[in-house]
Write a protein that holds these residues in place. Structure first.
Motif, PDB file in Angstrom:
ATOM      1  N   ASP A 185     -82.457  48.561 -49.936  1.00 64.99           N
ATOM      2  CA  ASP A 185     -81.397  49.228 -50.925  1.00 64.99           C
ATOM      3  C   ASP A 185     -80.053  48.575 -50.866  1.00 64.99           C
ATOM      4  O   ASP A 185     -79.012  49.058 -50.658  1.00 64.99           O
ATOM      5  CB  ASP A 185     -81.383  50.527 -50.875  1.00 64.99           C
ATOM      6  CG  ASP A 185     -80.507  51.234 -52.226  1.00 64.99           C
ATOM      7  OD1 ASP A 185     -80.205  50.541 -52.940  1.00 64.99           O
ATOM      8  OD2 ASP A 185     -80.288  52.393 -52.172  1.00 64.99           O
ATOM      9  N   PRO A 186     -80.277  46.954 -51.121  1.00 66.34           N
ATOM     10  CA  PRO A 186     -79.093  46.256 -50.759  1.00 66.34           C
ATOM     11  C   PRO A 186     -77.728  46.557 -51.635  1.00 66.34           C
ATOM     12  O   PRO A 186     -76.554  46.428 -51.376  1.00 66.34           O
ATOM     13  CB  PRO A 186     -79.474  44.752 -51.209  1.00 66.34           C
ATOM     14  CG  PRO A 186     -80.756  44.799 -51.715  1.00 66.34           C
ATOM     15  CD  PRO A 186     -81.329  46.366 -51.347  1.00 66.34           C
ATOM     16  N   GLN A 187     -77.999  47.411 -52.860  1.00 63.77           N
ATOM     17  CA  GLN A 187     -77.010  47.656 -53.795  1.00 63.77           C
ATOM     18  C   GLN A 187     -76.351  49.318 -53.547  1.00 63.77           C
ATOM     19  O   GLN A 187     -75.902  49.800 -54.477  1.00 63.77           O
ATOM     20  CB  GLN A 187     -77.626  47.444 -55.264  1.00 63.77           C
ATOM     21  CG  GLN A 187     -77.950  46.325 -55.729  1.00 63.77           C
ATOM     22  CD  GLN A 187     -76.965  45.226 -55.574  1.00 63.77           C
ATOM     23  OE1 GLN A 187     -75.958  45.304 -56.452  1.00 63.77           O
ATOM     24  NE2 GLN A 187     -77.347  44.174 -54.678  1.00 63.77           N
ATOM     25  N   PHE A 188     -76.863  49.767 -52.610  1.00 62.30           N
ATOM     26  CA  PHE A 188     -76.498  51.245 -52.283  1.00 62.30           C
ATOM     27  C   PHE A 188     -75.388  51.499 -52.346  1.00 62.30           C
ATOM     28  O   PHE A 188     -74.823  52.391 -53.175  1.00 62.30           O
ATOM     29  CB  PHE A 188     -77.002  51.514 -50.761  1.00 62.30           C
ATOM     30  CG  PHE A 188     -76.698  52.874 -50.358  1.00 62.30           C
ATOM     31  CD1 PHE A 188     -77.659  54.073 -50.996  1.00 62.30           C
ATOM     32  CD2 PHE A 188     -75.550  53.281 -49.677  1.00 62.30           C
ATOM     33  CE1 PHE A 188     -77.190  55.422 -50.454  1.00 62.30           C
ATOM     34  CE2 PHE A 188     -75.233  54.560 -49.381  1.00 62.30           C
ATOM     35  CZ  PHE A 188     -76.122  55.717 -49.810  1.00 62.30           C
ATOM     36  N   TRP A 189     -74.143  50.804 -51.766  1.00 60.78           N
ATOM     37  CA  TRP A 189     -72.703  51.160 -51.969  1.00 60.78           C
ATOM     38  C   TRP A 189     -72.304  50.798 -53.192  1.00 60.78           C
ATOM     39  O   TRP A 189     -71.336  51.689 -53.693  1.00 60.78           O
ATOM     40  CB  TRP A 189     -72.019  50.457 -50.842  1.00 60.78           C
ATOM     41  CG  TRP A 189     -72.268  50.972 -49.383  1.00 60.78           C
ATOM     42  CD1 TRP A 189     -73.014  50.397 -48.366  1.00 60.78           C
ATOM     43  CD2 TRP A 189     -72.044  52.500 -48.940  1.00 60.78           C
ATOM     44  NE1 TRP A 189     -73.324  51.205 -47.211  1.00 60.78           N
ATOM     45  CE2 TRP A 189     -72.629  52.383 -47.700  1.00 60.78           C
ATOM     46  CE3 TRP A 189     -71.583  53.420 -49.384  1.00 60.78           C
ATOM     47  CZ2 TRP A 189     -72.648  53.530 -46.879  1.00 60.78           C
ATOM     48  CZ3 TRP A 189     -71.403  54.620 -48.598  1.00 60.78           C
ATOM     49  CH2 TRP A 189     -72.084  54.569 -47.373  1.00 60.78           C
ATOM     50  N   LYS A 190     -72.817  49.669 -53.761  1.00 56.20           N
ATOM     51  CA  LYS A 190     -72.320  49.301 -55.329  1.00 56.20           C
ATOM     52  C   LYS A 190     -72.729  50.293 -56.290  1.00 56.20           C
ATOM     53  O   LYS A 190     -71.882  50.602 -56.881  1.00 56.20           O
ATOM     54  CB  LYS A 190     -72.968  48.107 -55.684  1.00 56.20           C
ATOM     55  CG  LYS A 190     -72.354  47.351 -56.819  1.00 56.20           C
ATOM     56  CD  LYS A 190     -72.911  45.967 -56.966  1.00 56.20           C
ATOM     57  CE  LYS A 190     -72.395  45.277 -58.436  1.00 56.20           C
ATOM     58  NZ  LYS A 190     -73.585  45.421 -59.420  1.00 56.20           N
ATOM     59  N   ASN A 191     -73.839  50.865 -55.896  1.00 55.89           N
ATOM     60  CA  ASN A 191     -74.456  52.049 -56.944  1.00 55.89           C
ATOM     61  C   ASN A 191     -73.932  53.344 -56.713  1.00 55.89           C
ATOM     62  O   ASN A 191     -74.138  54.207 -57.438  1.00 55.89           O
ATOM     63  CB  ASN A 191     -75.818  51.751 -57.125  1.00 55.89           C
ATOM     64  CG  ASN A 191     -76.106  50.593 -57.701  1.00 55.89           C
ATOM     65  OD1 ASN A 191     -75.510  49.821 -58.323  1.00 55.89           O
ATOM     66  ND2 ASN A 191     -77.233  50.115 -57.565  1.00 55.89           N
ATOM     67  N   PHE A 192     -73.380  53.630 -55.600  1.00 61.50           N
ATOM     68  CA  PHE A 192     -73.148  55.011 -54.859  1.00 61.50           C
ATOM     69  C   PHE A 192     -72.184  55.928 -55.981  1.00 61.50           C
ATOM     70  O   PHE A 192     -72.886  56.945 -56.175  1.00 61.50           O
ATOM     71  CB  PHE A 192     -72.270  54.675 -53.468  1.00 61.50           C
ATOM     72  CG  PHE A 192     -72.421  55.971 -52.796  1.00 61.50           C
ATOM     73  CD1 PHE A 192     -73.221  56.576 -52.164  1.00 61.50           C
ATOM     74  CD2 PHE A 192     -71.007  56.838 -53.089  1.00 61.50           C
ATOM     75  CE1 PHE A 192     -73.212  57.820 -51.369  1.00 61.50           C
ATOM     76  CE2 PHE A 192     -70.775  58.165 -52.150  1.00 61.50           C
ATOM     77  CZ  PHE A 192     -71.788  58.429 -51.645  1.00 61.50           C
ATOM     78  N   ARG A 193     -71.311  55.439 -56.756  1.00 63.47           N
ATOM     79  CA  ARG A 193     -70.431  56.203 -57.322  1.00 63.47           C
ATOM     80  C   ARG A 193     -71.011  56.455 -58.477  1.00 63.47           C
ATOM     81  O   ARG A 193     -71.058  57.704 -58.976  1.00 63.47           O
ATOM     82  CB  ARG A 193     -68.854  55.750 -57.377  1.00 63.47           C
ATOM     83  CG  ARG A 193     -68.315  55.574 -56.134  1.00 63.47           C
ATOM     84  CD  ARG A 193     -66.973  54.829 -56.361  1.00 63.47           C
ATOM     85  NE  ARG A 193     -67.224  53.743 -56.407  1.00 63.47           N
ATOM     86  CZ  ARG A 193     -66.118  52.671 -56.301  1.00 63.47           C
ATOM     87  NH1 ARG A 193     -64.916  52.900 -56.380  1.00 63.47           N
ATOM     88  NH2 ARG A 193     -66.534  51.325 -56.234  1.00 63.47           N
TER      89      ARG A 193
END
Lengths: 506, 514
Positions: A427-435
């Protein structure tokens, strides 16, 4: 008690009426306006380097102070201990930096580290090991040499191994002294099962059976560069650091005296055979304390579960959000029954975690506080949360997001852990999509996951404290603890050295 | 989340942070401003991440209490989270009426408590804190009070300060009370600086101590959790009281159980009026801001709080010189161990630096105690040493756990042997340099975030002078082997110490009863 002059009381109470708000200061903070704050989540690939020697490293320079910090995460853990050798991982982890390395005997090695004013620590936990070095940047090359010695040439000298075993055995004697230690241990037994590998605790037999040879073999099996993930922060230039790291990690432990049949390299998968105890109250009698420690337990979730964001918000509102949470408001602020009260719904990385509500209350009010915790859990799974509290929870996590990354160490360590646990790959976009994922949670989502996971008829309730006082309860708030959660069990203390249950109680 | 970290004088449980020097001087650029009302403002500009750590320290702690109200500084700290005239209520006028009515009932309850205490002293009534021992009159008053609590709840907005901070991205909000200070802190996104100014100035200026009596119960639970229900808590508390004779460090910051149960809201109001005046408070901000803007906002928000007519009273009591060694023998549910305390010197005293160096010479795995007692004689499994330089007095602490087959007395003798050597022989240059190198590196480690710099400044300001964040280092660096020899001889005398020997209580208590 000294009488308080009335004047002071009146003055203190009257003050608010006398003091008009100064010019330009609004009566409520809602009237303030704030400039926008744009914060982009840091991007892992900006810091990621695959070293030719094997490990993936995250390098985050920070020139403010003349320090360098390096942490090596290692794929190893307690789960790899052979049966009967419980304690092997823990001992190996500690002894790597304390029992000599390279050409230095133990005392000499520690003196060298100390003279540099450096810190070099190592440990092996359930599912990972770590070795970390923190030192002044001027001493970097010397420190890296010592780090390499620890990783590939620890000496595990006999006298230090014997001393550490003795210290470990002596620490085990205190296992029943503090109720919090009893609570932690029994909560794991109840929520994961007595046979689960993480609950195979050290015993006097297992510790005594561990030899320096066992320790050397355990180290040799897993301390290979292909099992490392590295986090580096501090006072360095990126390219220079990369070439220094290559020299540290190249190769592996020298092939001396190791059993050729030993498995080395990638460790096997982590077993996930959890068993959860039947519902009911489990009371451990500890007569000398006047405060009961309580854990209400339910099966939790594992990372990657699509319900994660709704669960995070739901738990925040129930008991994870501190002073804005239902449990804190009722048990602490309203009733004054506990100092610490919380709920935790942390997803497990390799197997499902445990949902826990925890608090401590004086013996006589344990049952009453349990009844409130149960009532609040049921309310959560039957009534939708209101829009305002959902917003507080969402904003708290979303506006507070930069806090996850507010030091360079946090950035490097978070990304290294994501690499280590596989999240970066999955899930490489985990932090990008977190919010955005949190923002999308609705009151219906919260209710749905509460119904699904807060199965309050299945609560396993562990209580450690004075049985008679706990069962007597509080006459002002009578609660029948024995029937509150279905069944009731006396749960024995265990012998601190063998962990065999002591005399069964009636 | 915890609203309070009590950092009390419990030597076995806590060590104090040490702030060491760097070989190349670390200089934290602190800007200081005194507001017209006497409040001090400290600012450290740091653009590392888009946040601000904001805090303030009130120069009051449990050392400013007196018998009967021990624990009030800490209870007060809890009350500072209960709101203001506009935060925490939907109807302040009504709230105030109910609060006044509650106090009338509480006055009647206090009279009744006094009667129950008198009966207990004569042996004709049990502990009045247990519900079965309440008089009928007291039960009736309890009910009446409870009804007023329920009525007040209708106009209360629960924990609104927390909601406001949380929904604006505030994090790490907490507070702590010690003997010498009370401090409050939180991190906010850089754009929410004015929210911090608003909320913090408002709660210093217009606090309302609602839910006072439920919070008193919370503090009692905190006391049970931290001390009463821990293996060493009760004995260590008693040992601390044995060590301090006249100085008000002799009672625990959390307060005596009898006092916690009896502190009144009027006493808390009086405490606020005495100690929470602008001239007794320092504001500290660290982070991503323009100091000019901070300065203007601080003047606007905190400058409106009027200076108190009187400065808070100075603490005039000093510790008596010990006429003889003090000793305590305790049976506990823990491994056998020894703890030794010596009276030394307070924060900023010239000898406190040599004593810190001395503590470090004894500490860690390469220090004299581990080498001498654990590796050498084999009488101990673990050892620790610290110099604790507090505002009104200082103390030195050495503790050690006896190894299997050895006694706490043997550990004590071995500690004495190591100290005798330090009194006889100057420390070799290399060993002294090793210790100084550790202080040098440590000081950078302690300054790695806005919050850690804030906490450093809070601690230094609370103990006596924030300038020590930069000034302590050269003083530590200047300590010589001769200084160490001198302080070792001056302070480590028998008459100047208290010794506690802990042995394990026989087993019967920890086997389940039938």
């Amino acid at each position: 008690m000294k009488p308080i002059p009335l004047l002071i009381l009146l003055a203190a109470l009257a003050e608010p009426f006398q003091a008009a708000h100064s010019a330009g200061i609004p009566a409520r903070p809602e009237k303030l306006s704030f400039p926008p704050l744009k914060f982009d989540a840091p991007v892992p690939d900006q810091y990621r380097v695959t070293l030719a020697s094997g490990p993936v490293a995250y390098l985050v320079p920070d020139r403010e102070r003349p320090l360098v910090n390096i942490t090596v995460y290692v794929r190893t853990g307690k789960y790899l201990e052979p049966a009967g050798k419980e304690g092997l991982a823990e001992l190996t982890g500690w002894l790597m930096t304390h029992a000599g390395a390279g050409t230095n005997a133990a005392a000499q090695f520690e003196e060298r580290i100390a003279f540099l004013g450096a810190q070099l620590d190592s440990a092996i936990g359930d599912t990972q090991g770590s070795v970390s070095l923190n030192l002044l940047s001027k001493d970097l090359d010397t420190g890296l040499g010592l780090l390499r010695d620890v990783l590939y040439a620890p000496r595990f000298q006999d006298d230090t191994v014997a001393l550490r075993k003795q210290q470990t055995l002596q620490a085990m004697k205190q296992r029943n002294d503090d109720t919090s230690a009893i609570e932690d241990r029994e909560a794991d037994y109840l929520s994961q099962g007595e046979t689960f590998w993480a609950n195979r605790y050290l015993t006097s037999n297992s510790v005594e059976s561990i030899t320096p040879r066992d320790i050397r073999d355990f180290h040799f099996q897993w301390f290979w560069p292909s099992n490392f993930v590295i986090a580096v922060t501090g006072d360095f230039e990126r390219n220079a650091m990369v070439s220094k790291l290559e020299k540290v990690f190249a190769g592996g432990p020298p092939l001396i005296s190791a059993d050729p049949l030993l498995q080395t390299g990638t460790p096997p998968p982590i077993p996930t055979n959890l068993t959860f105890a039947p519902p009911g109250v489990y009371l451990v009698h500890k007569p000398e304390v006047d405060q009961g420690r309580v854990s209400l337990l339910l099966p939790g979730i594992q990372r990657g579960n699509p319900d994660y964001y709704a669960v995070l918000i739901m738990n925040h509102i129930l008991g994870g959000g501190g002073f804005t949470s239902h449990l804190m408001n009722r048990i602490r602020s309203d009733e004054g029954l506990a100092y610490s009260v919380y709920s935790r719904f942390q997803p497990g990385v390799y197997y499902p975690g445990t949902f826990t509500i925890g608090f401590q209350s004086k013996s006589r009010t344990v049952a009453y506080a349990c009844a409130i915790a149960l009532e609040e859990t049921r309310r959560m799974s039957t009534q939708p949360v209101n829009a305002a509290e959902l917003e507080v929870a969402q904003k708290g996590l979303i506006e507070g997001f930069p806090n996850f990354f507010n030091t360079r160490e946090k950035i490097a360590e978070q990304f290294a852990m994501d690499e280590f646990t596989g999240r970066h790959a999955q899930d490489p976009q985990f932090w990008k999509n977190f919010r955005a994922n949190l923002q999308a949670v609705t009151p219906q989502d919260v209710l749905r996951v509460a119904k699904k996971y807060l199965t309050s008829d299945r609560f396993v309730v562990l209580i450690v404290g004075n049985r008679e006082d706990i069962l007597r309860g509080d006459p002002t708030h009578p609660v029948d603890l024995k029937s509150l959660f279905g069944s009731f069990h006396e749960w024995p203390l265990r012998d601190p050295m063998t962990l065999q249950p002591l005399t069964p109680t009636n | 989340m915890k609203t309070s970290a009590i950092i009390a004088l419990f030597p076995l449980l806590l060590t104090q942070p040490d702030f060491g020097p760097a070989l190349s001087a670390q200089n934290v650029p602190v800007l200081e401003q005194i507001l017209p009302n006497g409040m001090t403002l400290l600012m450290v500009e740091r653009h590392d991440d888009p946040s601000v750590a904001g805090g303030w320290v009130a120069h009051v702690g449990s050392a400013n209490e007196s018998p009967g109200i021990t624990g009030i500084a800490h209870l007060f700290e809890h009350m500072m989270f209960k709101g203001t005239t506009t935060i925490g209520t939907t109807d302040y006028k009504k709230d105030l009426e109910i609060l006044a009515e509650q106090e009338r009932v509480r006055d009647a309850m206090r009279s009744e408590e006094s009667r129950m205490r008198a009966a207990w002293r004569r042996g004709s009534g049990g502990d009045w804190q247990k519900p079965e021992n309440w008089t009928p009159r007291y039960r009736e008053l309890q009910k009446k009070f409870q009804a007023l609590v329920l009525e007040e709840r209708k106009v209360i907005v629960k924990n609104e300060i927390w909601k406001l901070y949380q929904s604006h991205g505030g994090h790490g909000m907490n507070a702590f009370t010690m003997d010498d200070m009370t401090a409050y802190f939180v991190g906010v996104p850089a754009n929410k600086l004015e929210l911090w100014m608003w909320l913090e100035s408002e709660r210093i200026f217009h606090p309302v101590f609602r839910e006072f009596y439920a919070e008193r119960d919370v503090v009692f639970e905190e006391r049970r959790m931290r001390y009463d229900s821990t293996p060493l808590g009760p004995s260590v508390e008693a040992f601390n009281s044995l060590f301090w004779q006249s100085l008000p460090y002799s009672w625990p910051t959390i307060g005596w159980p009898s006092d916690i149960a009896s502190i009144s809201k009027p006493q808390a109001d009086a405490f606020h009026a005495t100690y929470y005046s602008p001239q007794n408070i320092t504001l500290i901000l660290v982070g991503d801001f323009d100091p000019k803007q901070v300065s203007a906002l601080a003047e606007k928000y905190f400058g409106r709080i009027p200076r108190a007519k009187n400065n808070p009273p100075d603490l005039v009591t000093t510790e008596m010189v010990q006429p003889a060694e003090k000793r305590m023998n305790a049976e506990v549910s823990a491994n056998p161990q020894v703890d030794i305390l010596w009276h030394t010197q307070p924060f900023g005293h010239k000898d406190s630096y040599a004593l810190q160096i001395l503590a470090q010479l004894l500490s860690t795995h390469t220090g004299r105690l581990y080498k001498g007692l654990v590796l050498g004689r084999g009488v101990a499994t673990d050892v620790a040493a610290s110099q604790n330089s507090q505002k009104w007095a200082g103390w030195f602490d050495i503790s050690g756990e006896a190894a299997e087959g050895h006694t706490p007395e043997e550990v004590e003798q071995a500690i004495d042997a190591e100290l005798s050597r330090l009194k006889r022989e100057p420390v070799p240059p290399e060993e002294l340099q090793k210790v100084k190198n550790n202080f040098a590196a440590d000081q950078y480690r302690q300054l790695n975030s806005n919050l850690s710099i804030l906490q450093n400044l809070i601690w230094n300001d609370g103990e006596g002078d924030w300038r020590e964040i930069n000034a302590a280092q050269p003083k530590l660096e200047a300590v010589t082997a001769g200084d160490v020899l001198r302080v070792a001889n001056q302070y480590f005398t028998k008459e100047n110490r208290a010794v506690a020997l802990f042995t394990r209580k026989p087993e019967n208590a920890s086997t389940p009863s039938k």
